[in-house]
Scaffold this motif. Structure first.
Motif, PDB file in Angstrom:
ATOM      1  N   PRO A 156      -0.033 -49.295  -9.988  1.00 54.98           N
ATOM      2  CA  PRO A 156       1.012 -48.471  -9.370  1.00 54.98           C
ATOM      3  C   PRO A 156       0.687 -48.132  -7.925  1.00 54.98           C
ATOM      4  N   GLY A 157       1.695 -48.250  -7.085  1.00 58.10           N
ATOM      5  CA  GLY A 157       1.537 -47.922  -5.671  1.00 58.10           C
ATOM      6  C   GLY A 157       0.912 -49.005  -4.830  1.00 58.10           C
ATOM      7  N   LYS A 158       0.487 -50.106  -5.426  1.00 56.71           N
ATOM      8  CA  LYS A 158      -0.148 -51.193  -4.669  1.00 56.71           C
ATOM      9  C   LYS A 158       0.894 -52.234  -4.279  1.00 56.71           C
ATOM     10  N   THR A 159       0.695 -52.840  -3.122  1.00 59.00           N
ATOM     11  CA  THR A 159       1.547 -53.930  -2.673  1.00 59.00           C
ATOM     12  C   THR A 159       0.704 -55.194  -2.583  1.00 59.00           C
ATOM     13  N   ASP A 160       1.356 -56.302  -2.238  1.00 56.34           N
ATOM     14  CA  ASP A 160       0.619 -57.557  -2.121  1.00 56.34           C
ATOM     15  C   ASP A 160      -0.448 -57.500  -1.037  1.00 56.34           C
ATOM     16  N   LYS A 161      -0.294 -56.626  -0.049  1.00 47.85           N
ATOM     17  CA  LYS A 161      -1.293 -56.498   1.022  1.00 47.85           C
ATOM     18  C   LYS A 161      -2.528 -55.711   0.584  1.00 47.85           C
ATOM     19  N   ASP A 162      -2.395 -54.944  -0.505  1.00 45.06           N
ATOM     20  CA  ASP A 162      -3.498 -54.110  -1.007  1.00 45.06           C
ATOM     21  C   ASP A 162      -4.400 -54.848  -1.998  1.00 45.06           C
ATOM     22  N   ILE A 163      -3.962 -56.006  -2.471  1.00 47.04           N
ATOM     23  CA  ILE A 163      -4.655 -56.689  -3.560  1.00 47.04           C
ATOM     24  C   ILE A 163      -5.272 -57.990  -3.064  1.00 47.04           C
ATOM     25  N   ASN A 204     -14.453 -71.226 -11.712  1.00 47.07           N
ATOM     26  CA  ASN A 204     -13.765 -70.801 -12.933  1.00 47.07           C
ATOM     27  C   ASN A 204     -13.818 -69.296 -13.183  1.00 47.07           C
ATOM     28  N   VAL A 205     -14.035 -68.514 -12.135  1.00 46.00           N
ATOM     29  CA  VAL A 205     -14.015 -67.055 -12.252  1.00 46.00           C
ATOM     30  C   VAL A 205     -12.923 -66.522 -11.332  1.00 46.00           C
ATOM     31  N   LEU A 206     -11.982 -65.776 -11.926  1.00 42.58           N
ATOM     32  CA  LEU A 206     -10.894 -65.151 -11.178  1.00 42.58           C
ATOM     33  C   LEU A 206     -11.278 -63.699 -10.938  1.00 42.58           C
ATOM     34  N   THR A 207     -11.292 -63.269  -9.670  1.00 43.92           N
ATOM     35  CA  THR A 207     -11.659 -61.902  -9.322  1.00 43.92           C
ATOM     36  C   THR A 207     -10.471 -61.229  -8.656  1.00 43.92           C
ATOM     37  N   ILE A 208     -10.093 -60.075  -9.183  1.00 47.11           N
ATOM     38  CA  ILE A 208      -9.005 -59.274  -8.641  1.00 47.11           C
ATOM     39  C   ILE A 208      -9.628 -57.983  -8.136  1.00 47.11           C
ATOM     40  N   SER A 209      -9.358 -57.642  -6.872  1.00 44.76           N
ATOM     41  CA  SER A 209      -9.945 -56.429  -6.312  1.00 44.76           C
ATOM     42  C   SER A 209      -8.959 -55.748  -5.375  1.00 44.76           C
ATOM     43  N   SER A 210      -9.237 -54.478  -5.110  1.00 43.11           N
ATOM     44  CA  SER A 210      -8.419 -53.699  -4.192  1.00 43.11           C
ATOM     45  C   SER A 210      -9.241 -52.529  -3.687  1.00 43.11           C
ATOM     46  N   GLU A 211      -8.948 -52.140  -2.463  1.00 43.52           N
ATOM     47  CA  GLU A 211      -9.604 -50.976  -1.879  1.00 43.52           C
ATOM     48  C   GLU A 211      -8.582 -50.279  -0.999  1.00 43.52           C
ATOM     49  N   GLU A 252      -5.446 -75.056 -14.463  1.00 38.81           N
ATOM     50  CA  GLU A 252      -5.166 -75.874 -13.288  1.00 38.81           C
ATOM     51  C   GLU A 252      -5.250 -74.963 -12.058  1.00 38.81           C
ATOM     52  N   SER A 253      -6.437 -74.884 -11.453  1.00 40.53           N
ATOM     53  CA  SER A 253      -6.707 -73.887 -10.420  1.00 40.53           C
ATOM     54  C   SER A 253      -5.854 -74.042  -9.161  1.00 40.53           C
ATOM     55  N   GLU A 254      -5.385 -75.240  -8.854  1.00 43.13           N
ATOM     56  CA  GLU A 254      -4.607 -75.458  -7.635  1.00 43.13           C
ATOM     57  C   GLU A 254      -3.226 -74.812  -7.718  1.00 43.13           C
ATOM     58  N   ASN A 255      -2.746 -74.518  -8.914  1.00 42.74           N
ATOM     59  CA  ASN A 255      -1.392 -74.001  -9.085  1.00 42.74           C
ATOM     60  C   ASN A 255      -1.340 -72.563  -9.605  1.00 42.74           C
ATOM     61  N   ILE A 256      -2.416 -71.803  -9.468  1.00 39.65           N
ATOM     62  CA  ILE A 256      -2.400 -70.395  -9.871  1.00 39.65           C
ATOM     63  C   ILE A 256      -1.451 -69.646  -8.941  1.00 39.65           C
ATOM     64  N   SER A 257      -0.605 -68.803  -9.520  1.00 39.00           N
ATOM     65  CA  SER A 257       0.329 -68.020  -8.695  1.00 39.00           C
ATOM     66  C   SER A 257       0.274 -66.558  -9.109  1.00 39.00           C
ATOM     67  N   ALA A 258       0.634 -65.685  -8.167  1.00 36.85           N
ATOM     68  CA  ALA A 258       0.610 -64.248  -8.437  1.00 36.85           C
ATOM     69  C   ALA A 258       1.754 -63.566  -7.702  1.00 36.85           C
ATOM     70  N   LYS A 259       2.273 -62.494  -8.308  1.00 39.91           N
ATOM     71  CA  LYS A 259       3.293 -61.686  -7.648  1.00 39.91           C
ATOM     72  C   LYS A 259       3.147 -60.238  -8.104  1.00 39.91           C
ATOM     73  N   VAL A 260       3.567 -59.318  -7.242  1.00 42.67           N
ATOM     74  CA  VAL A 260       3.557 -57.899  -7.572  1.00 42.67           C
ATOM     75  C   VAL A 260       5.005 -57.433  -7.605  1.00 42.67           C
ATOM     76  N   GLU A 261       5.368 -56.786  -8.707  1.00 37.59           N
ATOM     77  CA  GLU A 261       6.728 -56.288  -8.836  1.00 37.59           C
ATOM     78  C   GLU A 261       6.701 -54.979  -9.601  1.00 37.59           C
ATOM     79  N   ASN A 262       7.253 -53.934  -8.997  1.00 36.83           N
ATOM     80  CA  ASN A 262       7.322 -52.601  -9.616  1.00 36.83           C
ATOM     81  C   ASN A 262       5.955 -52.113 -10.085  1.00 36.83           C
TER      82      ASN A 262
END
Length: 146
Positions: free
Chosen positions: A50-57, A64-71, A113-123
């Motif tokens: 909540p409250g995060k945008t695509d610029k915050d993430i 083979n390790v996916l890391t998601i972070s925010s500050e 298939e690592s070349e086609n990983i996609s992400a989006k932020v919504e609500n």
């Protein structure tokens, strides 16, 4: 503001008889929860941010390790009076600061298939799609006579 209000969280853990050790309250620690689904064509991940945008993430994929972070850091300030003199430092009546940081890492299966990983932020929800590689169909190998 009551100066003793700062200690409320510390003493909330005392028992009714007052002799139990306090349980420290870590409400301000932020570790977002994740839902991971396996589907025929892809894996999907949903994370509440909540409250995060695509610029915050920040999302990284390495070995083979996916890391998601925010500050993020924000300041909220309320003043009842402004000082007329510019040389004098302001006297804050209330100044609240907020700082949040998290990092979560996930080991992914080899069929991503690592070349086609996609992400989006919504609500306030981060949605990541991890497509799966096509599984090779079994084939018959012909045997030749010598």
């Amino acid at each position: 503001m009551n100066e003793l209000a700062l200690f409320n969280d510390l003493f909330d853990g005392f028992g009714d008889d007052g002799f139990m050790m306090p349980s420290f309250n870590y409400k301000k620690a932020f570790a977002p929860k994740v839902d991971v689904k396996e589907e025929k064509d892809a894996y999907t991940m949903d994370m509440d941010l909540p409250g995060k945008t695509d610029k915050d993430i920040n999302i990284e994929f390495n070995n083979n390790v996916l890391t998601i972070s925010s500050e993020s850091k924000s300041e909220k300030e309320e003043k009842k009076e402004e000082k007329a003199e510019a040389k004098e430092a302001p006297k804050y009546l209330i100044k609240e600061r907020s700082y949040s940081k998290f990092s979560r890492s996930f080991s992914l299966p080899d069929d991503v298939e690592s070349e086609n990983i996609s992400a989006k932020v919504e609500n306030g929800v981060l949605h990541i799609t991890l497509p799966r590689k096509a599984i090779a169909a079994p084939r018959r190998i012909a045997i030749t006579a010598a």
